[in-house]
Design an enzyme around this catalytic site. Structure first.
Site, PDB file in Angstrom:
ATOM      1  N   GLU A 195      -4.719 -11.486  14.113  1.00  0.00           N
ATOM      2  CA  GLU A 195      -3.996 -10.907  14.219  1.00  0.00           C
ATOM      3  C   GLU A 195      -5.298  -9.160  14.631  1.00  0.00           C
ATOM      4  O   GLU A 195      -5.207  -8.055  15.167  1.00  0.00           O
ATOM      5  CB  GLU A 195      -3.540  -9.989  12.768  1.00  0.00           C
ATOM      6  N   GLY A 225      -5.327  -4.978   5.720  1.00  0.00           N
ATOM      7  CA  GLY A 225      -4.304  -6.152   4.919  1.00  0.00           C
ATOM      8  C   GLY A 225      -4.615  -7.636   5.018  1.00  0.00           C
ATOM      9  O   GLY A 225      -4.549  -8.442   3.435  1.00  0.00           O
ATOM     10  N   ARG A 226      -5.204  -8.133   6.058  1.00  0.00           N
ATOM     11  CA  ARG A 226      -6.080  -9.731   6.342  1.00  0.00           C
ATOM     12  C   ARG A 226      -7.400  -9.145   5.663  1.00  0.00           C
ATOM     13  O   ARG A 226      -7.003 -10.931   5.250  1.00  0.00           O
ATOM     14  CB  ARG A 226      -5.426  -9.885   7.566  1.00  0.00           C
ATOM     15  N   GLU A 240      10.131  -6.072   3.724  1.00  0.00           N
ATOM     16  CA  GLU A 240       9.960  -7.008   3.339  1.00  0.00           C
ATOM     17  C   GLU A 240      10.268  -7.460   1.833  1.00  0.00           C
ATOM     18  O   GLU A 240      10.612  -8.016   0.848  1.00  0.00           O
ATOM     19  CB  GLU A 240       9.539  -8.240   3.946  1.00  0.00           C
ATOM     20  N   HIS A 252      -2.931 -38.383  11.363  1.00  0.00           N
ATOM     21  CA  HIS A 252      -2.084 -39.114  11.305  1.00  0.00           C
ATOM     22  C   HIS A 252      -0.556 -37.472  11.728  1.00  0.00           C
ATOM     23  O   HIS A 252       0.370 -37.845  11.874  1.00  0.00           O
ATOM     24  CB  HIS A 252      -1.001 -39.656   9.776  1.00  0.00           C
ATOM     25  N   LYS A 305       0.721  -1.006   0.215  1.00  0.00           N
ATOM     26  CA  LYS A 305      -0.122  -0.554   0.176  1.00  0.00           C
ATOM     27  C   LYS A 305       1.545   1.226   0.156  1.00  0.00           C
ATOM     28  O   LYS A 305       0.711   2.054  -0.808  1.00  0.00           O
ATOM     29  CB  LYS A 305      -1.319   0.254   1.416  1.00  0.00           C
ATOM     30  N   LYS A 341       8.789  -4.844  14.484  1.00  0.00           N
ATOM     31  CA  LYS A 341       9.573  -4.541  12.963  1.00  0.00           C
ATOM     32  C   LYS A 341      10.337  -3.452  13.629  1.00  0.00           C
ATOM     33  O   LYS A 341      12.154  -2.852  12.266  1.00  0.00           O
ATOM     34  CB  LYS A 341       8.472  -3.764  12.397  1.00  0.00           C
TER      35      LYS A 341
END
Length: 649
Positions: A410, A323-324, A269, A441, A263, A566
């Site tokens: 979050e 964002g999510r 990153e 399993h 954005k 961060k």
């Protein structure tokens, strides 16, 4: 099983169900039965810091009624409850093909009544309306929460600060359609004149997990797969160079289009990965190729242009999209439309909107996300079950759990309410999951005989890929779904020592083979898994999370908890650069604690020295098989030969 539950007064209010011939089942709170208890110091501290007029939902009679109700539920067992026909009818619901059975939750009809009363006390319907009306319910960032507007039809009106945002949403969608059609039709070509058949989406968090979930759900659906034939879609998120290698491996830069999702165009990153992929393109095709091979999803057109991307090829989204919650914005729709075509992306949006509209308008007891959210509140805050397993019995949903981890944890991993008061009750869930039968399993041992973890079983009636082998008594999908049905019953019913003895199990093995049962789950059955139902599933979980936050009184739409790490990483980055540039070790003057100083020095001492003052682009060519790496390897071999010859000249 119960975690300690905070008690706010010396009185516990008990409840009694009253039946009215006019209005059906209603819950009436009767006069409290006094039970002495020691005031909880943490609860007292929380309430002491509150401003005048502010209260927690846990201080209400409705909350106390549910607390008192827990002891009644603890006397019951699911093996008996699931036999009650009237209860079953109250514990399943369907909306537009999505069927949910929550009769294997540790609840009765009275529990549902009490939860509805709690929802009314929390003004749940009012908060849902406030969200759709564009009120700034994300109070800490002073923003509206309008991800539902991203999938709204053109004729809907959804306002932010008095302005209808739906036209802007569709303007971006039209731009995505136009651009994706150009790329897919071969009208938008790369720098060397070749069609762009590969897409790399660079982003992290919600810019990665949501789109990856949808892509994984669609890639094996026959219709979606037919539109994606001959194309590749990959996602680059982790700043680890190994992820770069995996993502770019076997891709031809001449036929690759890169979508950079940030954005602000400053996410550390993402921008490092974007610069890395840009270096890969420039090394192979030259600097001028960037504008043909890279586009952006961003609102910072200045930085987009400085990066080398044409601002006309930037696709907008808005600050009212978290964002999510952004997979239905250009963040997800652009790469999905490039890969599958805009028609598939539209079906995905339509499925999400179907649930949005249902969530906005359906009564509480008929509202799928509302009821699922209330059940989660019950499990977390009253029953003390702080985890949830998301168990899709379809491999195509293998990336659902990682996405919902972010959406849920979050959003609701908060310790304070919307007013900044520390909450004295449990909020949020630890979400994890794996597709069946793989999970069986892996961690089902703990779910069956260890701690109690509510489970979401998700299956589909129709398989994306049908396989039936001659001589087998059931199809492959039937075999998978037999486990879907059996696991929920195994958790609910269990197996007693009496049953084991009747089967002749030796006494010394009986404790090990006993299953207590009474372990809650719900079962969700989709008619099939396609773009539309994937959109429905996404929106169900998004709104379920919002319901929990609305009841708990927390802000489910900010994420300040991700900031501190961060900030500290920026400081560490500066120190690492300084130590390498100056040829020194980390010392007390850098201001880090002893542990971090020791760890950093151990890392730096063992690391191959990189000459930061003379930087150069490095690609892991042992994993990458492309022309750039081959050229570098050839140049390296020629240099070795030249050096060897110079020894004897």
């Amino acid at each position: 099983m119960l975690n300690s539950i905070v008690t706010f007064s010396a009185e516990i209010v008990s409840v009694k169900s009253l039946r009215s011939s006019n209005s059906g089942v209603k819950v009436a709170l009767r006069k409290s039965v006094v039970r002495k208890s020691t005031p909880n110091s943490f609860a007292l501290q929380c309430t002491a810091n509150m401003k005048s007029g502010e209260t927690f939902i846990s201080e209400t009679e409705e909350w106390a009624a549910l607390q008192s109700h827990v002891s009644e539920i603890q006397k019951l067992h699911l093996k008996d409850l699931i036999r009650e026909e009237a209860r079953f009818k109250a514990c399943n619901m369907e909306h537009n093909g999505v069927y949910v059975d929550f009769s294997r939750q540790c609840i009765t009809e009275e529990t549902l009544d009490l939860l509805e009363s709690l929802a009314e006390k929390a003004d749940l319907k009012g908060k849902i309306a406030a969200m759709f009306n564009g009120e700034h319910i994300n109070s800490t960032e002073d923003r509206a929460v309008l991800h539902a507007a991203l999938r709204a039809p053109k004729n809907e009106v959804i306002k932010n600060d008095g302005v209808d945002v739906v036209p802007d949403v569709h303007a971006v969608l039209n731009k995505i359609k136009g651009f994706s059609d150009l790329v897919r039709n071969g009208e938008w070509l790369g720098a060397t004149g070749k069609p762009l058949t590969n897409v790399v989406a660079v982003g992290i968090g919600g810019s990665f997990l949501g789109p990856l979930f949808v892509h994984t759900a669609l890639r094996t659906h026959p219709e979606s797969a037919s539109y994606a034939r001959g194309r590749k879609l990959r996602f680059l998120a982790n700043v680890d160079p190994v992820d770069v290698a995996h993502t770019l491996n076997d891709l031809d830069p001449e036929t690759t289009l890169v979508v950079v999702v940030s954005k602000t165009f400053t996410t550390a990153e993402t921008m490092l990965n974007a610069r890395t992929v840009r270096a890969w393109i420039v090394a192979n095709l030259g600097k001028d190729a960037v504008s043909k091979h890279m586009v952006a999803v961003s609102t910072n057109l200045k930085l987009v242009k400085e990066f080398g991307i044409d601002p006309n090829n930037a696709f907008a989204f808005w600050d009212w999209v978290g964002g999510r919650y952004s997979v239905t914005s250009a963040v997800g729709i652009l790469p999905l439309a490039l890969h599958y075509g805009f028609g598939i992306a539209e079906k995905f949006l339509a499925g999400a909107w179907d649930i949005d509209n249902h969530f906005r308008s359906a009564p509480l007891r008929e509202n799928l996300p509302v009821m699922l959210g209330l059940l989660s509140v019950w499990n977390v805050s009253f029953m003390g079950f702080g985890q949830r397993a998301i168990l899709p019995y379809t491999q195509a949903l293998s990336k659902l759990a990682p996405h919902i981890q972010q959406v849920s944890m979050e959003s609701n991993g908060k310790g304070v309410d919307v007013n900044g008061n520390r909450v004295p009750y449990a909020t949020g869930e630890v979400d994890f999951g794996e597709p069946g039968t793989n999970g069986q399993h892996s961690f089902y041992q703990l779910i069956h005989q260890g701690r109690v973890i509510p489970c979401d079983f998700i299956g589909s009636i129709k398989s994306q890929q049908s396989v039936y082998l001659k001589g087998e008594i059931v199809s492959n999908h039937d075999e998978l779904m037999c486990n879907f049905f059996a696991q929920a019953d195994a958790l609910a019913v269990g197996k007693s020592p009496v049953e084991l003895r009747a089967e002749g199990v030796p006494d010394h093995l009986i404790p090990h083979k006993t299953f207590t049962g009474n372990r809650p789950s719900l079962s969700m059955l989709l008619p099939k898994l396609d773009a539309y139902t994937t959109g429905q599933l996404l929106a169900i979980y998004e709104h379920r999370v919002a319901v929990q936050g609305f009841v708990w009184g927390i802000n489910s739409f900010d994420q300040w908890g991700v900031e501190l790490g961060k900030v500290l990483a920026t400081r560490v980055r500066t120190i690492v650069n300084s130590t390498r540039t100056d040829g020194r070790r980390v010392g007390p003057e850098d201001g880090l604690n002893i542990s971090t100083t020791s760890l950093l020095n151990r890392y730096l001492d063992g690391k191959t020295k990189l000459l930061y003052p003379e930087p150069h682009d490095v690609f892991p060519c042992d994993l990458l098989d492309d022309q750039y790496c081959s050229t570098k390897e050839l140049m390296g071999e020629e240099q070795e030969v030249e050096e060897e010859e110079n020894k004897y000249s």
